[in-house]
Design a protein around this motif. Structure first.
Motif, mmCIF file in Angstrom:
data_model
loop_
_atom_site.group_PDB
_atom_site.id
_atom_site.type_symbol
_atom_site.label_atom_id
_atom_site.label_comp_id
_atom_site.label_asym_id
_atom_site.label_seq_id
_atom_site.Cartn_x
_atom_site.Cartn_y
_atom_site.Cartn_z
ATOM 1 N N UNK A 104 0.807 -1.210 0.000
ATOM 2 C CA UNK A 104 0.000 0.000 0.000
ATOM 3 C C UNK A 104 0.842 1.263 0.000
ATOM 4 N N UNK A 105 0.159 2.414 -0.129
ATOM 5 C CA UNK A 105 0.842 3.707 -0.251
ATOM 6 C C UNK A 105 0.203 4.739 0.690
ATOM 7 N N UNK A 106 0.563 6.012 0.501
ATOM 8 C CA UNK A 106 0.099 7.075 1.403
ATOM 9 C C UNK A 106 -0.497 8.263 0.646
ATOM 10 N N UNK A 107 -1.271 8.020 -0.391
ATOM 11 C CA UNK A 107 -2.026 9.032 -1.122
ATOM 12 C C UNK A 107 -1.126 9.908 -2.021
ATOM 13 N N UNK A 108 -1.750 10.401 -3.093
ATOM 14 C CA UNK A 108 -1.017 11.262 -4.026
ATOM 15 C C UNK A 108 -0.449 12.471 -3.301
ATOM 16 N N UNK A 118 -1.183 13.672 10.101
ATOM 17 C CA UNK A 118 -2.316 13.309 10.963
ATOM 18 C C UNK A 118 -3.495 12.816 10.141
ATOM 19 N N UNK A 119 -3.717 13.405 8.964
ATOM 20 C CA UNK A 119 -4.815 12.974 8.102
ATOM 21 C C UNK A 119 -4.522 11.595 7.504
ATOM 22 N N UNK A 120 -3.263 11.356 7.122
ATOM 23 C CA UNK A 120 -2.865 10.033 6.611
ATOM 24 C C UNK A 120 -3.138 8.971 7.678
ATOM 25 N N UNK A 121 -2.712 9.245 8.912
ATOM 26 C CA UNK A 121 -2.900 8.303 10.021
ATOM 27 C C UNK A 121 -4.389 8.048 10.249
ATOM 28 N N UNK A 122 -5.188 9.099 10.205
ATOM 29 C CA UNK A 122 -6.638 8.959 10.394
ATOM 30 C C UNK A 122 -7.244 8.054 9.325
ATOM 31 N N UNK A 123 -6.825 8.239 8.073
ATOM 32 C CA UNK A 123 -7.393 7.473 6.968
ATOM 33 C C UNK A 123 -6.984 6.003 7.025
ATOM 34 N N UNK A 124 -5.939 5.680 7.749
ATOM 35 C CA UNK A 124 -5.465 4.294 7.844
ATOM 36 C C UNK A 124 -6.171 3.497 8.946
ATOM 37 N N UNK A 125 -6.986 4.135 9.758
ATOM 38 C CA UNK A 125 -7.570 3.425 10.895
ATOM 39 C C UNK A 125 -8.535 2.315 10.463
ATOM 40 N N UNK A 158 5.000 5.628 9.827
ATOM 41 C CA UNK A 158 4.935 4.350 10.538
ATOM 42 C C UNK A 158 5.000 4.549 12.052
ATOM 43 N N UNK A 159 5.812 5.484 12.488
ATOM 44 C CA UNK A 159 5.894 5.774 13.926
ATOM 45 C C UNK A 159 4.567 6.295 14.452
ATOM 46 N N UNK A 160 3.915 7.163 13.677
ATOM 47 C CA UNK A 160 2.640 7.714 14.100
ATOM 48 C C UNK A 160 1.539 6.649 14.067
ATOM 49 N N UNK A 161 1.575 5.775 13.068
ATOM 50 C CA UNK A 161 0.590 4.697 12.992
ATOM 51 C C UNK A 161 0.767 3.717 14.148
#
Length: 288
Positions: A104-108, A118-125, A158-161
């Protein structure tokens, strides 16, 4: 000792041709990204059963479902929902093929990275819940087109996740495309090593400031140093050949952004044969 694999569409859209390549070179596994013009989001049960039939009796494993997961806009609710459904499809494919790893990736990359974490981490929940329920791992790949463009950025996410279900896919070749010019080895590798569960193998070289895909061992990456480090560190995962090099042409940025289909795979067999020869020569230099 790490195990070896090839991403099938770097050889051919014909799964049989890719499996024959893996057997000919005594690889341990194949990695599935696109087959018969379809990426994993688009594959149905007929496609899955066909791959299972071809793999039967070969001894080859499927090491990863190389999905385009979260190569989409971070603020597009519809696209995110479609990718969540795509992840569910990948989980099903992985279970059917005896695999536990999805890429997987982390959005365009369309904004300030640090402000987007923070938004990336939120979307991964929600994906993490699905991965936990299925007992699957997601291997997070950095890429010049997404927010995490290098190992440093990937590790920050990864640390934030902080999830046992999301780890790192190490692709040192992608670092050569990084605008911040992170040094892949040893710098990138040492940062990402604590999270490493999978590795892609490609090479590239900066020509007049622009990265160009190269035959393995002919670019800017220190493969001997990297492989010796993998051996010394006791890495037991897969190293999967992903050439992106073609002998008669350069793949366009648009195709590399979303690798898939015959246009992408054209001359991939010839390129992968060249790269396998060099990979084997490099391993000999590492006394393997």
């Amino acid at each position: 000792m790490f195990q070896t694999a090839v991403i099938t569409d770097e050889v051919s859209q014909d799964f049989q041709v890719a499996v024959d390549f893996a057997l000919r070179h005594k690889l341990d596994a194949v990695e599935i990204r696109s087959v018969d013009e379809k990426n994993p989001f688009e594959m149905n049960q007929v496609d899955i059963d066909k791959m299972k039939a071809i793999l039967k009796g070969t001894g080859l494993k499927v090491c990863c479902i190389s999905a385009p997961f979260f190569k989409c806009d971070i603020d597009n609710k519809q696209e995110i929902e479609e990718h969540i459904e795509g992840l569910k499809r990948c989980i099903h494919i992985a279970k059917e093929l005896g695999c536990s790893l999805i890429r997987g990736f982390t959005f365009w990359n369309k904004g300030d990275f640090e402000q987007s974490i923070s938004d990336i981490v939120k979307k991964f929940q929600e994906p993490i819940v699905l991965l936990k329920q299925a007992n699957m791992l997601l291997a997070l790949e950095f890429d010049p087109t997404v927010y995490t463009t290098n190992a440093k950025r990937a590790v920050m996410v990864l640390k934030e996740l902080n999830s046992p279900y999301v780890k790192a896919l190490w692709d040192p070749g992608n670092d050569i495309y990084d605008e911040e010019e992170e040094c892949p080895y040893p710098d990138g590798y040492e940062m990402i090593k604590p999270y490493l569960v999978h590795m892609h193998l490609k090479d590239a070289k900066r020509v007049n400031g622009k990265p160009e895909a190269m035959i393995i061992g002919k670019g800017d990456f220190d493969f001997v140093g990297q492989f010796k480090a993998l051996l010394n560190d006791g890495y037991q995962g897969y190293v999967s050949l992903e050439t992106h090099y073609r002998p008669a042409h350069e793949l366009s940025e648009e195709i590399l952004k979303q690798p898939k289909g015959s246009t992408f795979s054209y001359l991939g067999l010839e390129a992968s044969e060249e790269c396998m020869k060099n990979w084997k020569d490099i391993m000999k230099k590492c006394n393997v």
